[in-house]
Motif scaffolding. Sequence first.
Motif, mmCIF file in Angstrom:
data_model
loop_
_atom_site.group_PDB
_atom_site.id
_atom_site.type_symbol
_atom_site.label_atom_id
_atom_site.label_comp_id
_atom_site.label_asym_id
_atom_site.label_seq_id
_atom_site.Cartn_x
_atom_site.Cartn_y
_atom_site.Cartn_z
ATOM 1 N N THR A 192 0.854 -1.191 0.000
ATOM 2 C CA THR A 192 0.000 0.000 0.000
ATOM 3 C C THR A 192 0.889 1.239 0.000
ATOM 4 O O THR A 192 2.037 1.194 0.471
ATOM 5 N N TRP A 193 0.342 2.342 -0.488
ATOM 6 C CA TRP A 193 1.088 3.605 -0.575
ATOM 7 C C TRP A 193 0.197 4.745 -0.107
ATOM 8 O O TRP A 193 -0.960 4.846 -0.526
ATOM 9 N N VAL A 194 0.746 5.579 0.750
ATOM 10 C CA VAL A 194 -0.009 6.751 1.207
ATOM 11 C C VAL A 194 0.688 8.019 0.702
ATOM 12 O O VAL A 194 1.920 8.119 0.741
ATOM 13 N N PRO A 195 -0.091 8.989 0.221
ATOM 14 C CA PRO A 195 0.510 10.265 -0.181
ATOM 15 C C PRO A 195 1.129 10.952 1.027
ATOM 16 O O PRO A 195 0.558 10.935 2.118
ATOM 17 N N ARG A 196 2.273 11.547 0.844
ATOM 18 C CA ARG A 196 2.954 12.268 1.929
ATOM 19 C C ARG A 196 3.433 13.627 1.395
ATOM 20 O O ARG A 196 4.599 13.822 1.086
ATOM 21 N N ASN A 197 2.469 14.557 1.325
ATOM 22 C CA ASN A 197 2.731 15.858 0.710
ATOM 23 C C ASN A 197 2.252 17.027 1.576
ATOM 24 O O ASN A 197 2.029 18.136 1.070
ATOM 25 N N LYS A 198 2.113 16.773 2.886
ATOM 26 C CA LYS A 198 1.571 17.802 3.770
ATOM 27 C C LYS A 198 2.493 19.025 3.821
ATOM 28 O O LYS A 198 3.695 18.883 4.044
ATOM 29 N N ASN A 199 1.917 20.181 3.601
ATOM 30 C CA ASN A 199 2.597 21.494 3.602
ATOM 31 C C ASN A 199 3.359 21.772 2.309
ATOM 32 O O ASN A 199 4.011 22.816 2.201
ATOM 33 N N ILE A 200 3.307 20.865 1.353
ATOM 34 C CA ILE A 200 3.994 21.118 0.079
ATOM 35 C C ILE A 200 3.014 21.773 -0.889
ATOM 36 O O ILE A 200 1.919 21.247 -1.131
ATOM 37 N N VAL A 201 3.431 22.896 -1.429
ATOM 38 C CA VAL A 201 2.532 23.665 -2.275
ATOM 39 C C VAL A 201 2.590 23.139 -3.715
ATOM 40 O O VAL A 201 3.623 22.638 -4.181
ATOM 41 N N ALA A 202 1.448 23.244 -4.376
ATOM 42 C CA ALA A 202 1.354 22.967 -5.816
ATOM 43 C C ALA A 202 0.625 24.165 -6.417
ATOM 44 O O ALA A 202 -0.597 24.142 -6.586
ATOM 45 N N ASP A 203 1.389 25.229 -6.720
ATOM 46 C CA ASP A 203 0.734 26.484 -7.103
ATOM 47 C C ASP A 203 0.171 26.461 -8.515
ATOM 48 O O ASP A 203 -0.403 27.444 -8.960
ATOM 49 N N PHE A 204 0.315 25.330 -9.188
ATOM 50 C CA PHE A 204 -0.241 25.177 -10.527
ATOM 51 C C PHE A 204 -1.588 24.452 -10.501
ATOM 52 O O PHE A 204 -2.143 24.138 -11.544
ATOM 53 N N ARG A 205 -2.101 24.170 -9.296
ATOM 54 C CA ARG A 205 -3.359 23.440 -9.178
ATOM 55 C C ARG A 205 -4.395 24.331 -8.501
ATOM 56 O O ARG A 205 -4.044 25.260 -7.757
ATOM 57 N N PRO A 206 -5.682 24.035 -8.713
ATOM 58 C CA PRO A 206 -6.723 24.860 -8.086
ATOM 59 C C PRO A 206 -6.640 24.846 -6.566
ATOM 60 O O PRO A 206 -6.884 25.868 -5.921
ATOM 61 N N ASP A 207 -6.316 23.698 -5.981
ATOM 62 C CA ASP A 207 -6.106 23.611 -4.536
ATOM 63 C C ASP A 207 -4.610 23.411 -4.313
ATOM 64 O O ASP A 207 -4.099 22.303 -4.461
ATOM 65 N N PRO A 208 -3.880 24.458 -3.962
ATOM 66 C CA PRO A 208 -2.413 24.336 -3.896
ATOM 67 C C PRO A 208 -1.909 23.471 -2.752
ATOM 68 O O PRO A 208 -0.725 23.149 -2.707
ATOM 69 N N TYR A 209 -2.767 23.102 -1.814
ATOM 70 C CA TYR A 209 -2.340 22.224 -0.716
ATOM 71 C C TYR A 209 -3.168 20.935 -0.698
ATOM 72 O O TYR A 209 -3.511 20.418 0.356
ATOM 73 N N ALA A 210 -3.463 20.423 -1.857
ATOM 74 C CA ALA A 210 -4.198 19.165 -1.957
ATOM 75 C C ALA A 210 -3.349 18.009 -1.429
ATOM 76 O O ALA A 210 -2.132 18.129 -1.274
ATOM 77 N N GLU A 211 -4.002 16.888 -1.195
ATOM 78 C CA GLU A 211 -3.272 15.733 -0.659
ATOM 79 C C GLU A 211 -2.313 15.148 -1.690
ATOM 80 O O GLU A 211 -1.252 14.624 -1.347
ATOM 81 N N VAL A 212 -2.691 15.252 -2.948
ATOM 82 C CA VAL A 212 -1.927 14.641 -4.040
ATOM 83 C C VAL A 212 -1.864 15.640 -5.198
ATOM 84 O O VAL A 212 -2.721 16.514 -5.314
ATOM 85 N N GLY A 213 -0.864 15.463 -6.043
ATOM 86 C CA GLY A 213 -0.762 16.282 -7.243
ATOM 87 C C GLY A 213 0.428 17.234 -7.223
ATOM 88 O O GLY A 213 0.637 17.983 -8.165
#
Lengths: 85, 356
Positions: free
Chosen positions: B180-201
Amino acid sequence: MVRIVVPSVLASEAEGKQSFDVEAETLGDALRALPVADLLFNERGELRHHVNVYVDGEDHRERGGLVSPLEDAHEVRIVAMVSGG
Amino acid sequence: MGVLALIGTRKGLFVLRAADGRDRWQIEGPLLDTWGVYHAVVDERDGTWYAAANHTTYGPTVQRSSDGGQTWRRSRQIGLPEESGLVLNATWHIEPGLPEDPETLYLGGDPGVLFRSHDRGESWQVNRAILDHPTRADVWIPGAGGLCCHSIQIDPRDPGRIYVGITSAGTFRSDDAGETWVPRNKNIVADFRPDPYAEVGQCPHKLLLHCTQPDRLWQQNHCGVYRSDDRADSWLRLDGNGLPSPFGWALMLDPDDPDTAFVIPARSMEYHYGPGGRLAVYRTTDAGATWESVSNGLPDQSWTVVLREASAFDDESVYFGTQSGSFFVLADGDTWLEAARHLPTILSVEVTSWSA
């Protein structure tokens, strides 16, 4: 029996062998018998996009594609498309 | 002890060797001529060389050599199952397993896929949990670099804990050897997405675990430089104090000091060269609180970049190669030596110890 001639990149992947004599009913069967078949086809068995195959000088697409019978064909030549590089 | 560098380029693999001083280098190559070598590595468990090799006409594969690059063998055809609707676009990164798993290697590829080999690279089996990850269909959107699984890090204390970094998807952790794999992206920004602090992306560009402090990971992301001290459960952004740009690909660590890291900023995804047209390396020695330029010996003006696999480090130094075909080593204190130039576009750099 048909002779398949491969370009230098494929020959270097086949211990330097540049041609192969193959007994097969169809063009696809002949190509799949080569030791470099994994470089010609993707995991779906589809011929890679930038690979051209000529049967006695005729583009294989013009003579029925991979399922076409080899019948009296003498030479199959594999050529990398210029679009590939 | 000298050093051997495997330099993967768009036109094959170059091998550079230097004695202990790292000031004179011998070049051999290209090996795997005409293949784009996205990554090459020496498996220090048995000395085998592996290369993630991609050909513009003949597709992706893995090549391996047990005689120091003199002869090579391809892995059996590597592919994705038909029901996935996906085909393998490229092989990106090869990570040998831990010493207690001598037959095991991992392979990252595009489109965001992970493989494992249990027979030293003869065959590869796709990891189904990454392939079928529930976030893939809706959130993983390929960027300019595709969906490449470029970083694979194994906790040296636990072969079941594995991290992967996948562009445009994020960082994922497995605690059960890939079941199994869990996303680990807490506090990482994705300023190219509509939700820049989404769980994934998010878009990690390079992810590294520190070998002596394995709860600590570093990440050069599309949107900043980050550090985690809790096995990627959360991330702290580090690029606000001294870095000229948050964007870049290269990341290097110091095996002897978990607080030291090196990055090579690029202006942004639109420009793909250093801020001000400078090739500049930045170093932190305080875990990312501050950064200083370490650029003596680098050209004053250079419109080039260092790609995500094109930097490396060992106990003695750090190394990188540029898109313009130069290979640099930090050879004398804080001064860079250009050990090779005019190579083809450098895609990857790895180093290992070597004795003449």
